[in-house]
Design a protein around this motif. Structure first.
Motif, PDB file in Angstrom:
ATOM      1  N   GLU A 184     -45.797 -17.958  21.916  1.00 55.35           N
ATOM      2  CA  GLU A 184     -46.788 -19.017  21.814  1.00 55.35           C
ATOM      3  C   GLU A 184     -48.114 -18.582  22.421  1.00 55.35           C
ATOM      4  OE1 GLU A 184     -47.014 -23.730  23.103  1.00 55.35           O
ATOM      5  OE2 GLU A 184     -45.920 -22.314  24.359  1.00 55.35           O
ATOM      6  N   ALA A 218     -36.020 -17.272  14.313  1.00 60.56           N
ATOM      7  CA  ALA A 218     -36.590 -18.268  13.406  1.00 60.56           C
ATOM      8  C   ALA A 218     -37.618 -19.134  14.119  1.00 60.56           C
ATOM      9  CB  ALA A 218     -35.477 -19.134  12.814  1.00 60.56           C
ATOM     10  N   ALA A 219     -37.307 -19.526  15.355  1.00 59.22           N
ATOM     11  CA  ALA A 219     -38.247 -20.347  16.123  1.00 59.22           C
ATOM     12  C   ALA A 219     -39.529 -19.589  16.412  1.00 59.22           C
ATOM     13  CB  ALA A 219     -37.595 -20.798  17.424  1.00 59.22           C
ATOM     14  N   VAL A 253     -40.960 -17.450  14.470  1.00 60.10           N
ATOM     15  CA  VAL A 253     -41.769 -17.532  13.253  1.00 60.10           C
ATOM     16  C   VAL A 253     -42.499 -18.865  13.214  1.00 60.10           C
ATOM     17  CG1 VAL A 253     -41.713 -17.641  10.734  1.00 60.10           C
ATOM     18  CG2 VAL A 253     -40.282 -15.975  11.930  1.00 60.10           C
ATOM     19  N   SER A 254     -41.788 -19.945  13.493  1.00 59.93           N
ATOM     20  CA  SER A 254     -42.406 -21.272  13.473  1.00 59.93           C
ATOM     21  C   SER A 254     -43.520 -21.375  14.508  1.00 59.93           C
ATOM     22  CB  SER A 254     -41.346 -22.343  13.749  1.00 59.93           C
ATOM     23  OG  SER A 254     -40.364 -22.353  12.738  1.00 59.93           O
ATOM     24  N   ILE A 255     -43.279 -20.839  15.696  1.00 56.88           N
ATOM     25  CA  ILE A 255     -44.267 -20.923  16.774  1.00 56.88           C
ATOM     26  C   ILE A 255     -45.502 -20.105  16.452  1.00 56.88           C
ATOM     27  CG2 ILE A 255     -44.697 -20.198  19.159  1.00 56.88           C
ATOM     28  CD1 ILE A 255     -41.788 -21.092  19.754  1.00 56.88           C
ATOM     29  N   SER A 260     -46.584 -19.341  13.641  1.00 58.89           N
ATOM     30  CA  SER A 260     -47.285 -19.948  12.501  1.00 58.89           C
ATOM     31  C   SER A 260     -48.135 -21.146  12.938  1.00 58.89           C
ATOM     32  CB  SER A 260     -46.269 -20.399  11.440  1.00 58.89           C
ATOM     33  OG  SER A 260     -45.540 -19.298  10.936  1.00 58.89           O
ATOM     34  N   ALA A 286     -47.127 -24.224  13.946  1.00 58.75           N
ATOM     35  CA  ALA A 286     -46.712 -25.528  13.402  1.00 58.75           C
ATOM     36  C   ALA A 286     -45.701 -26.239  14.287  1.00 58.75           C
ATOM     37  CB  ALA A 286     -46.119 -25.321  12.009  1.00 58.75           C
ATOM     38  N   THR A 287     -45.735 -25.967  15.595  1.00 59.63           N
ATOM     39  CA  THR A 287     -44.730 -26.550  16.485  1.00 59.63           C
ATOM     40  C   THR A 287     -45.391 -27.229  17.682  1.00 59.63           C
ATOM     41  OG1 THR A 287     -44.549 -24.447  17.681  1.00 59.63           O
ATOM     42  CG2 THR A 287     -42.995 -24.830  15.872  1.00 59.63           C
ATOM     43  N   TYR A 334     -41.612 -26.945  22.028  1.00 58.12           N
ATOM     44  CA  TYR A 334     -40.648 -26.424  21.056  1.00 58.12           C
ATOM     45  C   TYR A 334     -39.659 -25.430  21.675  1.00 58.12           C
ATOM     46  CZ  TYR A 334     -38.977 -25.428  16.328  1.00 58.12           C
ATOM     47  OH  TYR A 334     -38.210 -25.316  15.194  1.00 58.12           O
TER      48      TYR A 334
END
Length: 247
Positions: free
Chosen positions: A124, A182-183, A185-187, A189, A191-192, A196
């Protein structure tokens, strides 16, 4: 290296974790003095550390480093060997610092929660590091061989302590590494929400058979600052500052 750091290293080795011993540290230090090798690793970090860095060729890295293809092969046999070394550079001292914290924690469940949160908060705070971790990882050794091994050690201890209720430590390792990857990638990106990492930690512990209340408690405890060890040995300039990852 101070006596306290040396004792901490001995303690985590006795727990079954891998760390860099003195002789190996001297060998690594000598390798890091090779300017062209460091230039190639830093260029590889830049190539993999982008949202679109999934497919990277040797030619791309050589161009970014400003070196000939032959220079690349002076240091690395192929792209897989470079990715292995890149992951070790990005995680070795970070993972060592994480495990230095383990002696002050309650059990393997709290240790797992803390490690998950450290890694996800690092991504992050430094998306380039997160993307490079994602894109340079390979099936079988997500985030590098050292992290892959050490996560299994912690989960196996959790099973033995009776805090994790899963058939095997390997199943737990695969759940943890898959969810964290996977988390990440989301972070990266963007979008969290800010908590998170805590949410992911909570649900991984629940997947290990812990109650929601227990998993939530462990995942929401204050996250202590990592010990600021070995900054001078980190080749990759964009490595997250160890002491900055905390509540």
């Amino acid at each position: 290296m101070s006596e306290n750091t040396e004792n901490a290293d001995e303690a985590i080795v006795r727990m079954g974790y891998r760390t860099v011993r003195n002789a190996r540290r001297a060998e690594i230090g000598a390798a890091r003095r090779a300017k062209s090798r460091n230039t190639i690793l830093t260029a590889a970090f830049a190539c993999y550390g982008r949202a679109d860095g999934r497919i990277v060729r040797i030619e791309d890295i050589c161009k970014a480093a400003g070196v000939a293809r032959g220079t690349f092969y002076n240091h690395f046999d192929d792209l897989e060997a470079l990715r292995y070394q890149l992951l070790e550079e990005m995680t070795r001292e970070f993972d060592r610092a994480v495990h230095h914290m383990f002696g002050a924690l309650e059990n393997a469940a709290e240790q797992s929660a803390v490690a998950i949160r450290y890694y996800l908060h690092a991504a992050e705070k430094n998306p380039a590091w997160g993307w490079a971790m994602i894109h340079s990882s390979a099936p079988g050794h997500t985030f590098g061989e050292t992290v892959w091994h050490n996560s299994l050690v912690t989960i196996r201890r959790g099973v033995e302590e009776g805090v994790f209720h899963i058939p095997t430590a390997e199943i737990g390792r695969d759940i943890l590494m898959g969810a964290v990857a996977a988390a990440m990638v989301s972070i990266t990106s963007g979008a969290t929400p800010g908590d998170y990492p805590e949410q992911i930690s909570e649900h991984i512990l629940m997947a290990f058979g812990m109650s929601r209340d227990a998993a939530r408690d462990l995942s929401r405890r204050p996250l202590p600052a990592l010990p600021p060890i070995a900054h001078e040995t980190i080749v990759i300039a964009s490595m997250p500052a160890l002491g900055d990852i905390a509540d």
